[in-house]
Design a protein around this motif. Structure first.
Motif, mmCIF file in Angstrom:
data_model
loop_
_atom_site.group_PDB
_atom_site.id
_atom_site.type_symbol
_atom_site.label_atom_id
_atom_site.label_comp_id
_atom_site.label_asym_id
_atom_site.label_seq_id
_atom_site.Cartn_x
_atom_site.Cartn_y
_atom_site.Cartn_z
ATOM 1 N N GLY A 1 0.843 -1.186 0.000
ATOM 2 C CA GLY A 1 0.000 0.000 0.000
ATOM 3 C C GLY A 1 0.878 1.236 0.000
ATOM 4 N N PRO A 2 0.902 2.025 -1.070
ATOM 5 C CA PRO A 2 1.807 3.170 -1.123
ATOM 6 C C PRO A 2 1.456 4.245 -0.106
ATOM 7 C CG PRO A 2 0.298 3.198 -2.985
ATOM 8 C CD PRO A 2 0.084 1.902 -2.272
ATOM 9 N N ASP B 1 16.324 -7.727 -0.328
ATOM 10 C CA ASP B 1 15.280 -7.166 -1.185
ATOM 11 C C ASP B 1 15.153 -5.682 -0.872
ATOM 12 O OD1 ASP B 1 13.305 -6.984 -3.040
ATOM 13 O OD2 ASP B 1 11.824 -8.169 -1.938
ATOM 14 N N CYS B 2 14.430 -4.976 -1.699
ATOM 15 C CA CYS B 2 14.211 -3.544 -1.501
ATOM 16 C C CYS B 2 12.723 -3.270 -1.332
ATOM 17 C CB CYS B 2 14.726 -2.759 -2.706
ATOM 18 S SG CYS B 2 16.480 -3.001 -3.028
ATOM 19 N N THR B 3 12.407 -2.059 -0.907
ATOM 20 C CA THR B 3 11.009 -1.663 -0.800
ATOM 21 C C THR B 3 10.852 -0.230 -1.297
ATOM 22 O OG1 THR B 3 9.089 -1.544 0.672
ATOM 23 C CG2 THR B 3 11.183 -0.765 1.568
ATOM 24 N N HIS B 4 9.680 0.082 -1.822
ATOM 25 C CA HIS B 4 9.399 1.428 -2.318
ATOM 26 C C HIS B 4 8.756 2.252 -1.203
ATOM 27 C CE1 HIS B 4 10.338 1.036 -6.598
ATOM 28 N NE2 HIS B 4 9.958 -0.218 -6.472
ATOM 29 N N VAL B 5 9.390 3.355 -0.837
ATOM 30 C CA VAL B 5 8.841 4.278 0.155
ATOM 31 C C VAL B 5 8.195 5.440 -0.588
ATOM 32 C CG1 VAL B 5 9.354 5.805 2.089
ATOM 33 C CG2 VAL B 5 10.574 3.627 1.863
ATOM 34 N N ALA B 6 6.890 5.593 -0.419
ATOM 35 C CA ALA B 6 6.136 6.608 -1.169
ATOM 36 C C ALA B 6 6.590 8.018 -0.802
ATOM 37 C CB ALA B 6 4.649 6.453 -0.887
ATOM 38 N N ILE C 1 6.105 12.470 -2.021
ATOM 39 C CA ILE C 1 5.390 13.470 -2.823
ATOM 40 C C ILE C 1 6.237 13.739 -4.064
ATOM 41 C CG2 ILE C 1 4.574 15.859 -2.895
ATOM 42 C CD1 ILE C 1 4.160 15.633 0.155
ATOM 43 N N ALA C 2 5.612 13.702 -5.211
ATOM 44 C CA ALA C 2 6.357 13.851 -6.476
ATOM 45 C C ALA C 2 7.061 15.198 -6.551
ATOM 46 C CB ALA C 2 5.404 13.698 -7.645
ATOM 47 N N PRO C 3 8.323 15.224 -7.018
ATOM 48 C CA PRO C 3 9.002 16.511 -7.251
ATOM 49 C C PRO C 3 8.293 17.262 -8.373
ATOM 50 C CG PRO C 3 10.536 14.643 -7.354
ATOM 51 C CD PRO C 3 9.157 14.075 -7.370
ATOM 52 N N PRO C 4 8.466 18.580 -8.446
ATOM 53 C CA PRO C 4 7.869 19.349 -9.552
ATOM 54 C C PRO C 4 8.356 18.827 -10.900
ATOM 55 C CG PRO C 4 8.714 20.808 -7.852
ATOM 56 C CD PRO C 4 9.187 19.428 -7.493
ATOM 57 N N VAL C 5 7.497 18.845 -11.875
ATOM 58 C CA VAL C 5 7.830 18.314 -13.203
ATOM 59 C C VAL C 5 9.027 19.044 -13.815
ATOM 60 C CG1 VAL C 5 6.947 17.957 -15.549
ATOM 61 C CG2 VAL C 5 5.435 17.626 -13.601
ATOM 62 N N ASP C 6 9.166 20.342 -13.512
ATOM 63 C CA ASP C 6 10.245 21.127 -14.125
ATOM 64 C C ASP C 6 11.513 21.183 -13.268
ATOM 65 O OD1 ASP C 6 9.126 22.585 -12.101
ATOM 66 O OD2 ASP C 6 8.916 24.449 -13.240
ATOM 67 N N ASN C 7 11.617 20.342 -12.220
ATOM 68 C CA ASN C 7 12.811 20.341 -11.368
ATOM 69 C C ASN C 7 13.980 19.733 -12.158
ATOM 70 O OD1 ASN C 7 14.851 19.634 -9.423
ATOM 71 N ND2 ASN C 7 13.306 19.863 -7.836
ATOM 72 N N PRO C 8 15.063 20.508 -12.390
ATOM 73 C CA PRO C 8 16.160 20.006 -13.235
ATOM 74 C C PRO C 8 17.044 18.960 -12.543
ATOM 75 C CG PRO C 8 16.696 22.170 -12.362
ATOM 76 C CD PRO C 8 15.290 21.873 -11.912
ATOM 77 N N ASN D 1 7.354 4.761 -10.122
ATOM 78 C CA ASN D 1 7.745 3.348 -10.162
ATOM 79 C C ASN D 1 6.758 2.466 -10.932
ATOM 80 O OD1 ASN D 1 5.586 2.498 -8.442
ATOM 81 N ND2 ASN D 1 6.766 3.078 -6.653
ATOM 82 N N HIS D 2 7.079 1.180 -10.999
ATOM 83 C CA HIS D 2 6.256 0.233 -11.768
ATOM 84 C C HIS D 2 4.889 -0.014 -11.135
ATOM 85 C CE1 HIS D 2 8.051 -2.283 -8.660
ATOM 86 N NE2 HIS D 2 7.107 -3.188 -8.899
ATOM 87 N N LYS D 3 4.717 0.413 -9.872
ATOM 88 C CA LYS D 3 3.409 0.270 -9.225
ATOM 89 C C LYS D 3 2.547 1.520 -9.426
ATOM 90 C CE LYS D 3 4.994 -2.979 -5.697
ATOM 91 N NZ LYS D 3 5.077 -3.272 -4.252
ATOM 92 N N ARG D 4 3.081 2.451 -10.218
ATOM 93 C CA ARG D 4 2.342 3.639 -10.653
ATOM 94 C C ARG D 4 2.144 4.676 -9.550
ATOM 95 N NH1 ARG D 4 1.077 2.963 -15.602
ATOM 96 N NH2 ARG D 4 -0.296 4.763 -15.681
ATOM 97 N N TYR D 5 3.156 4.841 -8.689
ATOM 98 C CA TYR D 5 3.177 5.981 -7.767
ATOM 99 C C TYR D 5 4.631 6.415 -7.582
ATOM 100 C CZ TYR D 5 4.368 2.577 -4.044
ATOM 101 O OH TYR D 5 4.963 1.606 -3.288
ATOM 102 N N HIS D 6 4.837 7.583 -7.010
ATOM 103 C CA HIS D 6 6.184 8.126 -6.834
ATOM 104 C C HIS D 6 6.802 7.592 -5.542
ATOM 105 C CE1 HIS D 6 4.350 10.941 -9.676
ATOM 106 N NE2 HIS D 6 5.579 11.130 -10.124
ATOM 107 N N SER D 7 8.063 7.153 -5.632
ATOM 108 C CA SER D 7 8.709 6.568 -4.455
ATOM 109 C C SER D 7 10.221 6.636 -4.582
ATOM 110 C CB SER D 7 8.281 5.105 -4.304
ATOM 111 O OG SER D 7 8.800 4.344 -5.400
ATOM 112 N N ILE D 8 10.880 6.309 -3.457
ATOM 113 C CA ILE D 8 12.328 6.096 -3.457
ATOM 114 C C ILE D 8 12.540 4.626 -3.126
ATOM 115 C CG2 ILE D 8 14.504 6.640 -2.293
ATOM 116 C CD1 ILE D 8 13.453 9.437 -1.798
ATOM 117 N N ASN D 9 13.374 3.958 -3.905
ATOM 118 C CA ASN D 9 13.650 2.545 -3.685
ATOM 119 C C ASN D 9 14.695 2.422 -2.571
ATOM 120 O OD1 ASN D 9 13.427 -0.167 -4.082
ATOM 121 N ND2 ASN D 9 14.501 -0.221 -6.043
ATOM 122 N N VAL D 10 14.328 1.788 -1.479
ATOM 123 C CA VAL D 10 15.185 1.749 -0.291
ATOM 124 C C VAL D 10 15.610 0.313 -0.007
ATOM 125 C CG1 VAL D 10 15.294 2.196 2.184
ATOM 126 C CG2 VAL D 10 14.086 3.785 0.690
#
Length: 203
Positions: free
Chosen positions: A89-90, A158-163, A165-172, A181-190
């Motif tokens: 559950g993200p 193994d790793c886990t995805h920690v949900a 908040i998505a960075p701004p689209v224009d963040n360089p 990620n492949h589960k269709r939400y924004h995360s950091i792979n930890v």
């Protein structure tokens, strides 16, 4: 004077309406029974089979608070809600909207906190052990080689995805698409690991 009277009557009317709402018994949203699912789907949702889940629930009895109130969540629901979150559950609110849990985010949070604390305090030392004896290491290496063909292997991580908040689209620097990620939400792979090399163990 007439305005004051109307104001008082309006307030009284609101108070009576609020009291009426309080008198209406709280009805929990209908939840489906996950144990009625076929085994494959149950494992996909909770990552444990039904028997292991039932064993976990039985092992936690007495360690997780259960209220005598008819509207209170029972132990089974608390454990299943927590497993559903562990399994992928993200966000807690998404778990709460699941047809097999169906509760608000704050209740999901309390379930996760209670059950996780009980597992850490009462089951972890009994269920999670690291036997680093020579005999155990040799057995692990042999079993890994027989099953997967990897020589000298004593464990896997193994790793886990920690949900997040998505960075701004224009963040360089932190590009939004890099965190989707492949589960269709924004995360950091930890990845969290304990490493013990064969050399450090004397092999």
């Amino acid at each position: 004077m007439a305005y004051d009277l109307l104001h008082v009557l309006a307030i009284r009317e609101l108070e009576e309406a609020e009291n009426e709402i309080r008198r209406i018994p709280r009805v929990l949203r209908f939840r489906k029974n996950p144990f009625e699912l076929e085994e494959k789907k149950f494992v996909r949702l909770y990552r444990l089979n039904k028997q292991l889940t039932a064993d976990l629930i039985a092992s936690l009895r007495g360690f997780v608070r259960e209220s005598p109130r008819s509207s209170a969540l029972n132990l089974e629901t608390k454990v299943l809600t927590t497993l559903r979150f562990y399994a992928g559950g993200p966000y807690q609110s998404f778990v709460g909207q699941d047809e097999y849990t169906s509760m608000d985010q704050s209740t999901v949070s309390r379930c996760i906190t209670e059950v996780t604390h009980a597992i850490n305090a009462h089951l972890m030392d009994r269920w999670v052990t690291f036997n680093l004896s020579r005999r155990s290491m040799a057995s692990l290496r042999q079993r890994f080689f027989e099953k997967y063909g990897f020589p000298g292997t004593i464990g896997a991580i193994d790793c886990t995805h920690v949900a997040i908040i998505a960075p701004p689209v224009d963040n360089p620097v932190y590009r939004e698409r890099d965190y989707f990620n492949h589960k269709r939400y924004h995360s950091i792979n930890v990845q969290l690991e304990t490493v013990a090399t064969l050399k450090s163990l004397g092999y």
